[in-house]
Design a protein around this motif. Structure first.
Motif, PDB file in Angstrom:
ATOM      1  N   GLN A  55      40.142  39.089  30.610  1.00  0.00           N
ATOM      2  CA  GLN A  55      41.052  40.103  31.138  1.00  0.00           C
ATOM      3  C   GLN A  55      40.589  40.697  32.460  1.00  0.00           C
ATOM      4  N   LYS A  56      39.297  41.077  32.510  1.00  0.00           N
ATOM      5  CA  LYS A  56      38.776  41.732  33.692  1.00  0.00           C
ATOM      6  C   LYS A  56      38.886  40.820  34.915  1.00  0.00           C
ATOM      7  N   ILE A 104      40.839  38.222  35.318  1.00  0.00           N
ATOM      8  CA  ILE A 104      42.226  37.920  35.671  1.00  0.00           C
ATOM      9  C   ILE A 104      42.817  39.074  36.478  1.00  0.00           C
ATOM     10  N   ILE A 105      42.622  40.309  35.989  1.00  0.00           N
ATOM     11  CA  ILE A 105      43.183  41.458  36.708  1.00  0.00           C
ATOM     12  C   ILE A 105      42.566  41.568  38.106  1.00  0.00           C
TER      13      ILE A 105
END
Lengths: 272, 288
Positions: A259-260, A262-263
């Motif tokens: 997640q980190k 990708i964001i």
């Protein structure tokens, strides 16, 4: 005042997440119910899990074939894009003082303004004439179209890498290709992560390009399968939702773990 | 040194050739066919000059598609930007579980637009109608996608639900570039929250506002997947976007040449809007 938690804001933000999560909650629960449970309550959590929805959806849509196709095209596009687009951008970035390369830069990035529909009709004729109406063709097209945006992002990044490093390598007898692969490419890791993530998302979820060039059902990608089987899902919503969920799940799983990155990757790509 | 330069040429030439074949050539072909009457599959076609272009300006279907697309794009762009800025301000405030919430708000961005459309299609026909009936709102007690006057709102809802994700993250990145010392100074000066936002926050995130407006507008003008998944352009042609019209007319309607002319106009329109938006918004940036 700013040091303690703002409960009002927290409350509003939490309510907002319910709006985001509600459709996903519905997707998961409907995929696990049967029609009988649906008539009892559309919203309730299923009492028994009907895994057979997934089994039936796999059989009907030939899920594993479509998943393999999507994964293959996505993976090959990401690898090919990182290797080729960065190389092109390197040559451009280091020769911006030359007319030819400066011209190329604007040639590539101006394509960002060309809406896909203007090339959509001729590209179908072209790909069928060149026997490219298959997964290889899809991969090549994705990679070529990525150039417009990627050249823009890569050139900006490469120009921030000092030329002195390459000059030292040249003195040591390394050629231009060797310098790129051994010195520059490894230094581009952060921007490669950004580009890789963006390409992965856009290729995996792309619908329009497969729709117009793929006609062999053994080559359907996951979004295309959902479109083709709409008629056959008919009113069997449990089956349809099991199929939707399976198609989205690989990306959701990747997102849960990365997640980190990708964001951050998506943010960097847009801010550059 | 010349050997070095030769290597640089070899690095770009294959890419240039491929890019020309698959990007520039089709675009030129599209322009070429727009001056013919080719149906897309026959062997024979004639040049008709500007006839296609003239007909487009009097074609109700084209006018209708432009009206829908612009109405949709403007409303969607404004809603996405207002909502995502509000969410970003919320996420930037001192709240618990910030990263968790950020993760949730970004989630729709990684999902397939088409599949999200299919999911909402079901929600509109079978779930929101239940709420409509219970709340006694007549407009929502039937499927709004089947209503000629309301279907476009359904598409806006889906596009906003998914589009907020990306813009929120960008605004959040923008807000985090503002030094907290500025807020401390304005607090000392006794500025209200409202003044603080308009005098400090908004001017400082102006570049992010520009990117977000331009990207959201461009994406909305190209709307296609949502149309396929939600309405197929219907009821009638009430929600037919320009891309959808080019696709259906060009591939299924035997209007290859005619829709090529339509796509040339579409390209010019998008290019003009992008340039105007950039000029106008960047002009504002420097004013502030």
């Amino acid at each position: 005042m700013r040091t303690k938690t703002n409960w009002l804001v927290l409350g509003l933000i939490a309510i907002g997440t319910i709006l985001i999560l509600f459709p996903l909650y519905m997707t998961i629960t409907i995929a696990l119910k049967n029609p009988e449970e649906m008539t009892r309550s559309v919203f309730a959590i299923p009492t028994t899990f009907h895994w057979e929805n997934f089994r039936n959806a796999v059989k009907m849509t030939n899920f594993f074939q479509a998943f393999r196709n999507s994964a293959l095209v996505t993976l090959c596009t990401v690898v090919l894009t990182l290797l080729t687009n960065s190389l092109v951008a390197y040559a451009i970035a280091r020769n911006m003082n030359r007319k030819f390369f400066k011209g190329l830069y604007f040639y590539f990035i101006s394509a960002m303004f060309i809406p896909f529909p203007i090339i959509m009709l001729p590209i179908v004729k072209l790909t069928s004439a060149l026997h490219m109406t298959n997964l290889v063709g899809l991969t090549i097209l994705h990679t070529v179209y990525a150039l417009a945006f990627n050249v823009f992002v890569y050139v900006g990044y490469i120009r921030s890498i000092p030329v002195a490093l390459e000059e030292a390598a040249t003195v040591d007898g390394a050629g231009t290709w060797g310098t790129f692969w051994r010195i520059i490419f490894p230094l581009m890791a952060p921007i490669n992560a950004t580009v890789g993530i963006l390409i992965c998302l856009s290729t995996y979820n792309d619908f329009l390009l497969p729709l117009i060039i793929i006609s062999d059902q053994n080559m359907y990608t996951l979004p295309l399968v959902q479109y083709i089987f709409q008629g056959q899902f008919n009113t069997d919503f449990n089956l349809a939702f099991a199929s939707y969920l399976m198609a989205m799940l690989p990306m959701i799983i990747i997102y849960l773990f990365a997640q980190k990155w990708i964001i951050n990757g998506v943010t960097q790509g847009a801010v550059k | 040194m010349t050997k070095r330069l030769t290597a640089f040429y070899w690095m770009t030439v294959p890419a240039v050739i491929l890019f020309f074949i698959f990007m520039t050539l089709p675009a030129l072909q599209g322009i070429y066919y727009s001056f013919t009457n080719w149906n897309g599959f026959g062997k024979h076609y004639d040049f008709v000059g500007f006839k296609n272009y003239i007909n487009i300006f009097t074609d109700n279907n084209v006018g209708n598609a432009y009206w829908f697309t612009f109405k949709f794009a403007i409303v969607t762009t404004i809603l996405i930007n207002i909502l995502s800025l509000l969410i970003a301000l919320g996420l930037n405030a001192k709240i618990k579980f910030r990263n968790f919430f950020r993760g949730i708000y970004f989630l729709p961005n990684i999902l397939s637009v088409l599949i999200v459309g299919y999911i909402f299609n079901y929600l509109f026909s079978n779930v929101f109608t239940i709420w409509g009936k219970n709340l006694g709102v007549s407009a929502f007690s039937t499927n709004i996608l089947g209503n000629e006057h309301l279907a476009w709102i359904g598409i806006v809802i889906v596009a906003v639900w998914q589009g907020i994700a990306f813009n929120t993250i960008l605004y959040l990145a923008g807000l985090q570039t503002i030094p907290t010392s500025l807020y401390e100074a304005s607090n000392l000066d006794g500025a209200s929250r409202w003044q603080e936002f308009w005098k400090i926050t908004f001017p400082l995130i102006a570049p992010f506002f520009t990117i977000n407006m331009v990207l959201a507008m461009k994406n909305s003008l190209m709307v296609f997947d949502q149309i396929i998944a939600l309405t197929g352009g219907g009821p009638g042609r009430a929600t037919q976007s320009i891309s959808h019209l080019i696709y259906t007319g060009g591939f299924q309607g035997g209007e290859f040449a005619y829709q090529s002319a339509n796509s040339v106009i579409y390209f010019i329109v998008i290019a003009i809007i992008s340039v105007l938006q950039l000029k106008f918004l960047q002009g504002r940036e420097t004013d502030m």
